[in-house]
Structure formats: structure tokens, C-alpha cells
Scaffold this motif. Structure first.
Motif, PDB file in Angstrom:
ATOM      1  N   VAL A 466       0.846  -1.196   0.000  1.00 22.66           N
ATOM      2  CA  VAL A 466       0.000   0.000   0.000  1.00 22.66           C
ATOM      3  C   VAL A 466       0.880   1.245   0.000  1.00 22.66           C
ATOM      4  N   ILE A 467       0.600   2.184  -0.911  1.00 22.81           N
ATOM      5  CA  ILE A 467       1.341   3.445  -0.941  1.00 22.81           C
ATOM      6  C   ILE A 467       0.454   4.624  -0.562  1.00 22.81           C
ATOM      7  N   ASN A 468      -0.869   4.404  -0.581  1.00 17.70           N
ATOM      8  CA  ASN A 468      -1.768   5.497  -0.208  1.00 17.70           C
ATOM      9  C   ASN A 468      -3.130   4.928   0.162  1.00 17.70           C
ATOM     10  N   GLY A 469      -3.797   5.545   1.143  1.00 17.56           N
ATOM     11  CA  GLY A 469      -5.122   5.125   1.543  1.00 17.56           C
ATOM     12  C   GLY A 469      -5.110   4.238   2.783  1.00 17.56           C
ATOM     13  N   GLN A 470      -6.287   4.103   3.395  1.00 15.70           N
ATOM     14  CA  GLN A 470      -6.461   3.256   4.564  1.00 15.70           C
ATOM     15  C   GLN A 470      -7.725   2.424   4.389  1.00 15.70           C
ATOM     16  N   SER A 471      -7.674   1.184   4.845  1.00 11.52           N
ATOM     17  CA  SER A 471      -8.825   0.309   4.705  1.00 11.52           C
ATOM     18  C   SER A 471      -8.633  -0.910   5.589  1.00 11.52           C
ATOM     19  N   HIS A 472      -9.641  -1.787   5.565  1.00  8.34           N
ATOM     20  CA  HIS A 472      -9.548  -3.098   6.210  1.00  8.34           C
ATOM     21  C   HIS A 472      -9.710  -4.156   5.119  1.00  8.34           C
ATOM     22  N   VAL A 473      -8.810  -5.147   5.126  1.00  3.22           N
ATOM     23  CA  VAL A 473      -8.795  -6.180   4.096  1.00  3.22           C
ATOM     24  C   VAL A 473      -9.027  -7.540   4.743  1.00  3.22           C
ATOM     25  N   ASN A 474      -9.959  -8.287   4.181  1.00  8.07           N
ATOM     26  CA  ASN A 474     -10.240  -9.643   4.656  1.00  8.07           C
ATOM     27  C   ASN A 474      -9.228 -10.598   4.032  1.00  8.07           C
ATOM     28  N   GLU A 475      -8.300 -11.098   4.849  1.00 10.96           N
ATOM     29  CA  GLU A 475      -7.232 -11.973   4.365  1.00 10.96           C
ATOM     30  C   GLU A 475      -7.438 -13.417   4.789  1.00 10.96           C
ATOM     31  N   SER A 476      -8.677 -13.784   5.081  1.00  7.20           N
ATOM     32  CA  SER A 476      -8.945 -15.127   5.588  1.00  7.20           C
ATOM     33  C   SER A 476      -8.547 -16.205   4.593  1.00  7.20           C
ATOM     34  N   MET A 477      -8.563 -15.884   3.297  1.00  6.10           N
ATOM     35  CA  MET A 477      -8.211 -16.872   2.284  1.00  6.10           C
ATOM     36  C   MET A 477      -6.792 -17.384   2.472  1.00  6.10           C
ATOM     37  N   ILE A 478      -5.901 -16.509   2.955  1.00  2.00           N
ATOM     38  CA  ILE A 478      -4.495 -16.865   3.102  1.00  2.00           C
ATOM     39  C   ILE A 478      -4.146 -17.207   4.539  1.00  2.00           C
ATOM     40  N   THR A 479      -4.539 -16.330   5.467  1.00  4.57           N
ATOM     41  CA  THR A 479      -4.062 -16.447   6.845  1.00  4.57           C
ATOM     42  C   THR A 479      -4.975 -17.260   7.740  1.00  4.57           C
ATOM     43  N   GLY A 480      -6.242 -17.418   7.359  1.00  5.12           N
ATOM     44  CA  GLY A 480      -7.195 -18.071   8.252  1.00  5.12           C
ATOM     45  C   GLY A 480      -7.789 -17.113   9.264  1.00  5.12           C
ATOM     46  N   GLU A 481      -7.233 -15.894   9.366  1.00  2.53           N
ATOM     47  CA  GLU A 481      -7.760 -14.892  10.282  1.00  2.53           C
ATOM     48  C   GLU A 481      -8.887 -14.147   9.582  1.00  2.53           C
ATOM     49  N   ALA A 482     -10.112 -14.474   9.919  1.00  2.00           N
ATOM     50  CA  ALA A 482     -11.251 -13.902   9.195  1.00  2.00           C
ATOM     51  C   ALA A 482     -11.520 -12.454   9.598  1.00  2.00           C
ATOM     52  N   ARG A 483     -10.942 -11.998  10.708  1.00  2.00           N
ATOM     53  CA  ARG A 483     -11.141 -10.601  11.101  1.00  2.00           C
ATOM     54  C   ARG A 483     -10.377  -9.703  10.135  1.00  2.00           C
ATOM     55  N   PRO A 484     -11.023  -8.698   9.539  1.00  2.00           N
ATOM     56  CA  PRO A 484     -10.349  -7.815   8.586  1.00  2.00           C
ATOM     57  C   PRO A 484      -9.129  -7.145   9.212  1.00  2.00           C
ATOM     58  N   ILE A 485      -8.073  -7.033   8.422  1.00  2.00           N
ATOM     59  CA  ILE A 485      -6.811  -6.461   8.882  1.00  2.00           C
ATOM     60  C   ILE A 485      -6.696  -5.031   8.377  1.00  2.00           C
ATOM     61  N   ALA A 486      -6.362  -4.118   9.285  1.00  2.00           N
ATOM     62  CA  ALA A 486      -6.196  -2.713   8.912  1.00  2.00           C
ATOM     63  C   ALA A 486      -4.980  -2.559   8.009  1.00  2.00           C
ATOM     64  N   LYS A 487      -5.134  -1.773   6.950  1.00  3.03           N
ATOM     65  CA  LYS A 487      -4.052  -1.541   6.004  1.00  3.03           C
ATOM     66  C   LYS A 487      -3.782  -0.050   5.886  1.00  3.03           C
ATOM     67  N   ARG A 488      -2.505   0.294   5.983  1.00  5.89           N
ATOM     68  CA  ARG A 488      -2.043   1.671   5.843  1.00  5.89           C
ATOM     69  C   ARG A 488      -0.829   1.682   4.923  1.00  5.89           C
ATOM     70  N   PRO A 489      -0.384   2.846   4.499  1.00  7.42           N
ATOM     71  CA  PRO A 489       0.796   2.896   3.630  1.00  7.42           C
ATOM     72  C   PRO A 489       1.975   2.124   4.213  1.00  7.42           C
ATOM     73  N   GLY A 490       2.575   1.264   3.374  1.00  9.05           N
ATOM     74  CA  GLY A 490       3.688   0.434   3.805  1.00  9.05           C
ATOM     75  C   GLY A 490       3.307  -0.999   4.102  1.00  9.05           C
ATOM     76  N   ASP A 491       2.008  -1.277   4.268  1.00  9.55           N
ATOM     77  CA  ASP A 491       1.563  -2.638   4.571  1.00  9.55           C
ATOM     78  C   ASP A 491       1.431  -3.461   3.292  1.00  9.55           C
ATOM     79  N   LYS A 492       1.604  -4.788   3.437  1.00 12.88           N
ATOM     80  CA  LYS A 492       1.446  -5.700   2.307  1.00 12.88           C
ATOM     81  C   LYS A 492      -0.021  -6.065   2.107  1.00 12.88           C
ATOM     82  N   VAL A 493      -0.402  -6.279   0.866  1.00 14.12           N
ATOM     83  CA  VAL A 493      -1.711  -6.853   0.546  1.00 14.12           C
ATOM     84  C   VAL A 493      -1.478  -8.062  -0.359  1.00 14.12           C
TER      85      VAL A 493
END
Length: 852
Positions: A466-493
């Protein structure tokens, strides 16, 4: 997921099936020099710092392009320029750094995958493997019977894929190249604007001169081109641009994305259709044969006409059975003769040999009986035409059911690949970071360092940062953690995951086959190709199975013929007009016929393939038949918490109303304030508050507008609803705004937290009006599953990244006694390894629920 620096932009976001790479060095441009890759094991790695030191040593070598070292598996993947450095120099550098090297290739090794056609049983796969291993330069070959594929490791300086395919064909099987080592990134394009045959060489030379292009394959007839390229230096749009510019102003070439039909699916459908048609044709002949032989003779007088004598003792029924059985034996059953020929030609036996022996023995013995009846006026023999015809019918039915089951497994893999979106929004930026243009393109045209816009509710098309913007991403497909993960600049998606709310701008770091989703598919395919230990035992047995059956049939015949000739059993045992030879021959034929199906070698690979495919469709990754075979030895199961034991989605489980406020009042202001928040907890609170309003008979038509709305990160939200100041958040937010929290409220908060719940307070005009208890509910079946495991003598352990209070409460609720909390993903893997060392046979249950 952690914030990443620039050094991590090239690191794979999901470990491959054989390693868990943690970092990678910067790519270095070596002009038009080709690169190669080697994989090897390193012993002595105890922690991540060891792998980092190895990466540092190798990364400083001239000619090494990139390094990935797994601290868990102890495996290294090195990309290098063979013109500048040799594999021996790489191995010596690792040894000089104080580590031992295992499975190190002393020469360059390439890998290719082949689709094998015509394999019927385990003996076929064994023969194919032997044929491949006999090719000079082939170092390792694995053939998967159920998947009908082969994975071959070979020295490209000695042999190539053409010679490997030729070896498979010489063994009597068909072979098609699926992929080779340099085919990881391949682009198919359709050319337009071609006016003469001279245009194609111009385009080919232009592509080959482009940096990063490894191979160009031109289809002169259909004007199509396939380009294998290195994504470090070029990408799909650069290739299309190169073709367009190859015209030089005189000609205008145009290239568009061409998606070739899925050859595997097409072949699978044709195979299913072929076996279905063959089975139906056999039924057309075999069913009348069965009726004339087994049904009508038992229903006099309806079957009396079958006893009509055509000539001497040859009956009409025998003649009809002979006529109807012949096309089944020699036309429909021709495939068994072809398979037997190739098997015997390579001096081995397979299922085709057994089928051909058994059915031919039954058929020609019946022909002998028919001729004897035709030439005798007293002989009364019994033919076995129905045995030959029905046996071929049942075998073809079994093959039809088998290929249908394989097709369903392929469907499961296709569903995984369909999780990625078809299109993406590509942004063009100026030097100051402003958006110049936005264009929707196919995800197959994306390349590294592209800037992608991901709108709320859309799927992430690639792996990136992420280079810009903020959001929550559902990464359950990969991590098994169904709770959405907060994403900010610098985070991986990660590609295939779902953007829940805000808009994100992402820089692509991994595209195409490099994405985490593609690696999941490769993991499942590798699991289906791998052999279980019990299958290896079956393979060894099947090598001697056919000769053993033939020998047993001969001994059976001999065991009846010799005593019969010697008069060792009563003559009354021999039917009228038969001799000891014919009686013994019947028993020998029976042994051959019974052994025909040869399910010994086919059952295990089919079971593994179907199990791994079904598991993938249900969100469970099974790493091969070895894991399935050891499942009965498991005495402990390690569970993750979020998304595995719990639902993974926040929900309000209770609401508390404090004095001097009504429930309707509490719900109205809560809905008004939280409706503007994008936080997952806010959505859960709003949904519950609306349900309470409906329960108490109040259903406002419009949500009251909030003024001066403000988000307080990590605490909650505030705003003015009507003329009242409203706060919705945790205890920290109340203290910031000097809202008094009495003992009653403190007690309620403590009780809520002891139950592993989050307490969301609502304050109106400086006084706490109520509270909502939010939690991740436990799955209804979780407690039952844990209890069932305990009844089997299997202990349950929880390893989670959540806090100790929440983890302990959830564990107590489902009946788990041993808990490890506040553990990161790498720590979870280490914990499983520690438990295995402590004489446990562990099964780590990792769920990756997919969003569709």
C-alpha cells in the motif's frame, strides 16, 4: 501484517510448498545475460539471523542476482548468472560461512512438467519413471498416476525437453509439455496487422532483442506468439509496446492478449466422453449377451428358443453370444491390446496385460467350445462369452468413474484460480505522485511496480504494498484470520483477498504465477503429484503383480491337470464330454479373470488426489499423501483461534443499558454515530442496534445526520447527533473526554473482558448511557469437535496471536486446556516444531476460508 520496507518488496508473500523464504536481495541488471536458479538444503540454521547471514554472504557474490533462505525448512533458492559465477562457488561460500550443504546440485538443474497420456495403473507410472531415469542427463523423475503428470529434474547441458518427451513416447505413452523452468512467466498474444510472412521474423527479432525476454515461440499459421520473460526486467505491456513499435512507421502491428483454451480441461472432457461412449457401446452388446446367457435360460419357456440346434450341438444362443461378444473383444477392447503391446515391449506387465490375458482366455476358450460343439453331435460344453464381454464393460465403467472423479478435483483447483479478479484499475502517476489517468485492464497485463487502485468491496488483483489510503482487508483466504486487517501505507496486501472499505493505492510487487494465490494452487498440485509411502509399497508390489498372477494361473491349471491325468480325483468331477485339460483350463482362466481389475496400484493415488482436491475446495491445504497416511498416528491437534475455532466475524452478544436512558435512545444515537465509521466493530454494533430498534418497535426511516464527526484511532468516534454530544468507543475515549466511569460501569467492563469480549461504551452528553459487548463468536461445532478428539485420545492445543485473556476464555469455552497466546505466524510454526520434538505427532489445522 507488518509494515515493510523497500527491501521486502520482492519477498514472496506466501511461502512456497518447499520453503518459507523471508527476504530477498535487490535485483541487479546484467544486461542480456541469462539467469538460472538452484535450490538446496542448508543444515545448521537455528534462527532467522542465521538465514539472514547466509543471504548476506551469498548476496555479496558477483553474479548472484537474488537469494531466499527459509529458516524453517533450511532451504535456499538462489538466482545467479552462470556466465559470472558457478554453482560450486555458491556452495563453497555457504560452507565457508560455517554451514553444511545438503542436496546441492553439482551441475545446473532444470525442471519441467509433462502430461502423460495412456497410463492405466501403477505399473504404467513405474515404467514411465524408469524410461525417464534412463535418459542421460535426467537426475530425478516423479510420475503421478492420478494426476497423470510427471515432474522431471534434468541437466539442460546434456538433454532437453524434446528428448525427455521422446523417451516417454518410446515407452508407449503420450506426453505433452506443461511447463519448463523458464516458462514460469509466459505471455500469449494474438498478432494483428500481419500483411506478409516477412512481418513475423521482424516481430520475433524485436522481442528477442528486448531485455528480459528468454524465449519467443511464433505460430505462423494463426499469427500468435508466446513469450517467456523475466519479470525483473520486462512485463506484458512492455512486450505489447515492443511489438507495436516493431513496425517502424511503415507497418502497424497490434498485439492483444490471447488466453489459450485450458488444454487440460479440454482433454479431460474428451477423456470422460470417450470412456462414457465406450461403456455405452459395450452395454449395447454385453447386456444382450448377459441376458442370453444368465437370464432367459432361467425363464422357461421364454428361453427355450436359445437351445435351438443350428448345426450338431451348436445352439442358437451360443452363436448369438459369439457374434455379439466379438466386437466387444476386438473393437472396443482394442485399447487393451495396444496397452499390452507397449507394456510387453518394455518388458513389464500392467493392468492392460491382465485384462487382455483374462478376456482373451475366456473368449478363445469359448470359441474352442463353440467349434467343438459345431463338429460334435454329442458334446455339451459351456461357453464364457458373457465373462469376456461383461469384464470389459465393468473395467470401462470403472475407468469412466475414475476420470469423472479426477475431473471434480480439477474443478476444485479451477475454483481457487478464479478467486483472483479478471480486471484491475491501473493508475498513471506523475513525478509528484499525482494521478494522471486511470484505466481498467486485464490482470494478466499487470507488471511489477504498477500502481493499482482497489475500490471498496473489490478483490486485490496482485500482491503488493500500500502506498496510499487506509482500509480493512479480509485476508482469511491466506491467513485463516477472518477478522479484517487494517491496512495503511507500507503494509502488504495479498492477491485474492477482499478490500472491505476504504480505497487503496497499491504498488505491485508480485504478479502472475508469483502471487500467493498461485503458490496455493502449486502447493495443492504438488501434493497430488507426491506419492504416499503406502503408494510406494503398492508400486513395488505391482511390479511383480502381473507375473505373479500369470504364474498363479499356470500353477492352478497345472494343479488340476496333472492330478486329473493321474486319476488322483474322481472322474465324476469332470463334466460330460470334457477332459482333465479343459477342466483345469477353466480354473486357470478364472484366476486370470478375477485378477484383472488390478485396483492395488490405482486406489491409493486416486484417494490422495480426491482428498487433497476436496480439502482445497473446503479451505484445508493437505501437503501430500504422506500427511494423510500419518493422520492415524496423530495424538495432538494444534488449532488456530480466529476463523478456525471462532467464526472470525465480530458480533454483538449483549447490550447493557444504564439508568436514565431508554433503549430506543441508546440505539438511535449509536446507529447515527457509528454509521459513518468503517471499522469492523462499528459495523457489528450498528447491525445489533438496528435489530434492537426493531425488537422494541422503533424503526426510524432515516438515520440522523451527525455533525462534527471525528474518528479517534484506537479509541472510537465522536460527533453531535441532533443537539447532543455522542461518544462511542472504549474506556480510553471516555477518559479523554472526561466522562465519569462509576463502579457499576467498571464492574461491567471487567466482567465483559473476562469473557474475552470487547466492551464498546456509548456516552450521551458526558454520561455513559449503555454498553455493547462485541466478540468473535465460537463456531457451534467447535466444542463438539474438541470433545470428539478427546474421546479419541487426542489432545487439543491452541496457538493464537490474540491476547492471553481472550485466548484463555475461548479455550475454556471449547474445552481446550493447553494455550499458547500472543504468538506471531513464524512463532506458531516454531511452536509446532517444538511440540513435534517433544515426541508428538502433530497436525496443524490451518483454515483459509475464501471470500467469494
Amino acid at each position: 501484517m507488518e509494515v515493510n520496507g523497500k527491501d521486502d518488496l520482492k519477498a514472496p508473500l506466501l511461502p512456497s510448498s518447499d520453503s518459507v523464504p523471508v527476504s530477498i536481495s535487490h535485483p541487479i541488471s546484467y544486461g542480456d545475460k541469462k539467469t538460472k536458479m538452484i535450490m538446496f538444503k542448508i543444515r545448521g540454521i537455528k534462527c532467522a539471523s542465521c538465514s539472514n547471514s547466509i543471504e548476506s554472504v551469498l548476496g555479496n557474490l558477483s553474479g548472484v542476482k537474488s537469494v531466499m533462505v527459509s529458516p524453517l525448512e533450511g532451504q535456499a533458492v538462489v538466482r545467479y548468472v552462470p556466465d559470472l559465477i558457478t554453482v560450486k562457488m555458491i556452495g563453497d561460500a555457504v560452507k565457508d560461512s560455517g554451514f553444511e550443504v545438503d542436496e546441492f546440485p553439482e551441475q545446473d538443474i532444470a525442471v519441467c512438467r509433462l502430461r502423460i497420456k495412456g497410463m492405466a495403473c501403477t505399473s504404467c507410472s513405474e515404467s514411465t519413471e524408469r524410461a525417464l531415469l534412463m535418459v542421460e542427463g535426467v537426475r530425478k523423475a516423479v510420475v503421478g498416476l492420478a494426476l497423470e503428470e510427471a515432474k522431471v529434474h534434468f541437466d539442460p547441458n546434456i538433454t532437453d525437453t524434446d528428448h525427455i518427451i521422446e523417451a516417454v513416447e518410446d515407452a508407449g505413452f503420450g506426453a505433452d509439455l506443461i511447463s519448463s523452468g523458464n516458462d514460469v512467466n509466459k505471455l500469449h498474444l494474438k498478432l494483428e496487422g500481419i500483411n506478409s510472412p516477412e512481418d513475423l521474423p521482424v516481430i520475433k527479432s524485436s522481442l528477442e532483442s528486448l531485455e528480459g525476454v528468454n524465449h519467443v515461440d511464433m505460430d505462423l499459421k494463426d499469427h500468435k506468439v508466446t513469450v517467456s520473460y523475466d519479470p525483473d526486467f520486462t512485463g506484458p505491456r512492455s512486450l505489447i509496446k515492443c511489438i507495436r513499435e516493431a513496425g517502424g512507421g511503415r507497418n502497424f502491428y497490434h498485439a492483444s492478449l490471447y488466453i489459450p483454451p485450458r488444454r487440460r480441461e479440454t482433454e479431460k472432457q474428451l477423456e470422460i466422453q470417450m470412456y462414457r461412449n465406450q461403456f455405452l457401446w459395450t452395454c449395447l452388446f454385453s447386456i444382450p449377451v448377459f441376458i442370453f446367457s444368465m437370464v432367459l435360460p432361467m425363464l422357461p419357456p421364454y428361453g427355450n428358443w436359445l437351445d435351438y440346434k443350428v448345426h450338431n450341438m451348436l445352439t442358437l444362443g451360443m452363436l448369438l453370444r459369439w457374434i455379439l461378444c466379438t466386437p466387444v473383444q476386438f473393437i472396443i477392447g482394442r485399447r487393451f491390446y495396444v496397452g499390452s503391446y507397449h507394456a510387453l515391449r518394455r518388458r513389464s506387465g500392467n493392468m492392460d496385460v491382465l485384462v487382455a490375458l483374462g478376456t482373451n482366455a475366456a473368449y478363445f476358450y469359448s470359441v474352442y467350445i463353440s467349434i467343438k460343439a459345431l463338429t460334435s453331435d454329442t458334446f455339451e460344453g459351456e461357453d464364457f462369452f458373457e465373462t469376456s464381454a461383461m469384464l470389459i464393460s465393468f473395467i470401462l465403467l470403472g475407468k469412466y468413474l475414475e476420470v469423472v472423479a479426477k475431473g471434480k478435483t480439477s474443478d476444485a483447483l479451477a475454483k481457487l484460480t478464479d478467486l483472483a479478479p479478471d480486471t484491475a484499475y491501473l493508475l498513471t502517476m506523475d513525478d509528484e505522485g499525482n494521478v494522471i489517468s486511470e484505466m481498467e485492464i486485464s490482470t494478466q497485463l499487470l507488471q511489477r511496480n504498477d500502481i493499482i487502485k482497489i475500490v471498496p468491496g473489490a478483490k486485490v488483483p496482485i500482491d503488493g504494498v500500500v502506498i496510499n489510503g487506509q482500509s480493512h482487508v479480509n485476508e482469511s483466504m491466506i491467513t485463516g484470520e477472518a477478522r479484517p486487517i487494517a491496512k495503511r501505507p507500507g503494509d502488504k496486501v495479498i492477491g485474492g483477498t477482499v478490500n472491505e472499505n476504504g480505497c487503496l493505492m497499491v504498488r505491485a510487487t508480485h504478479v502472475g504465477p508469483e502471487t500467493a494465490l498461485s503458490q496455493i494452487v502449486q502447493l495443492v498440485e504438488a501434493a497430488q503429484l507426491a506419492r504416499a509411502p503406502v503408494q510406494k509399497l503398492a508400486d513395488r508390489i505391482s511390479r511383480f503383480f502381473v507375473p505373479t498372477v500369470v504364474l498363479a494361473a499356470f500353477i492352478t491349471w497345472l494343479g488340476w491337470f496333472v492330478p486329473g491325468e493321474a486319476g488322483m480325483y474322481p472322474k465324476s468331477w469332470i463334466p460330460k464330454d470334457m477332459d482333465a485339460f479343459e477342466l483345469a483350463l477353466q480354473f486357470g482362466i478364472s484366476v486370470l479373470v478375477v485378477a484383472c481389475p488390478c485396483a492395488l496400484g490405482l486406489a491409493t493415488p486416486t484417494a490422495v488426489m480426491v482428498a487433497t482436491g476436496k480439502g482445497a475446495s473446503q479451505g484445508v491445504l493437505i501437503k501430500g499423501g504422506n500427511a494423510l497416511e500419518k493422520a492415524h498416528k496423530v495424538n495432538a491437534v494444534v488449532f488456530d483461534k480466529t476463523g478456525t475455532l471462532t467464526v472470525g466475524k465480530p458480533a454483538v452478544v449483549s447490550a447493557m443499558l444504564f439508568p436514565k436512558f431508554s433503549m430506543e435512545e441508546l440505539c438511535d444515537v449509536t446507529v447515527a454515530a457509528e454509521s459513518n465509521s468503517e471499522h469492523p466493530l462499528a459495523k457489528a454494533v450498528v447491525e445489533h442496534a438496528k435489530k434492537l430498534n426493531q425488537k422494541f418497535g422503533s424503526q426510524p426511516e432515516h438515520v440522523t445526520e451527525v455533525k462534527d464527526f471525528e474518528v479517534h484511532p484506537g479509541s472510537g468516534v465522536s460527533g453531535i447527533v441532533g443537539d447532543r454530544r455522542v461518544l462511542v468507543g472504549n474506556k480510553r475515549l471516555m477518559r479523554v473526554f472526561n466522562v465519569p466511569i462509576g463502579s457499576e460501569i467498571e464492574n461491567h467492563i471487567s466482567e465483559t473482558e473476562l469473557l474475552a469480549r470487547t466492551c464498546v461504551l456509548v456516552a450521551i452528553d458526558g454520561r455513559v448511557a449503555g454498553a455493547f459487548a462485541v466478540t468473535d463468536p465460537v463456531k457451534p461445532e467447535a466444542e463438539r469437535v474438541v470433545s470428539f478428539l478427546h474421546s479419541m485420545g487426542i489432545s487439543s492445543i491452541m496457538v493464537t496471536g490474540d491476547n492471553w485473556a481472550t485466548a484463555t476464555a475461548i479455550a475454556k469455552q471449547v474445552g481446550i486446556q493447553k494455550v499458547f497466546a500472543e504468538t506471531d505466524p513464524l512463532g506458531k510454526a516454531d511452536k509446532v516444531k517444538d511440540l513435534q520434538v517433544c515426541s508428538f505427532c502433530m497436525l496443524y489445522v490451518l483454515s483459509f476460508h475464501r471470500s467469494t
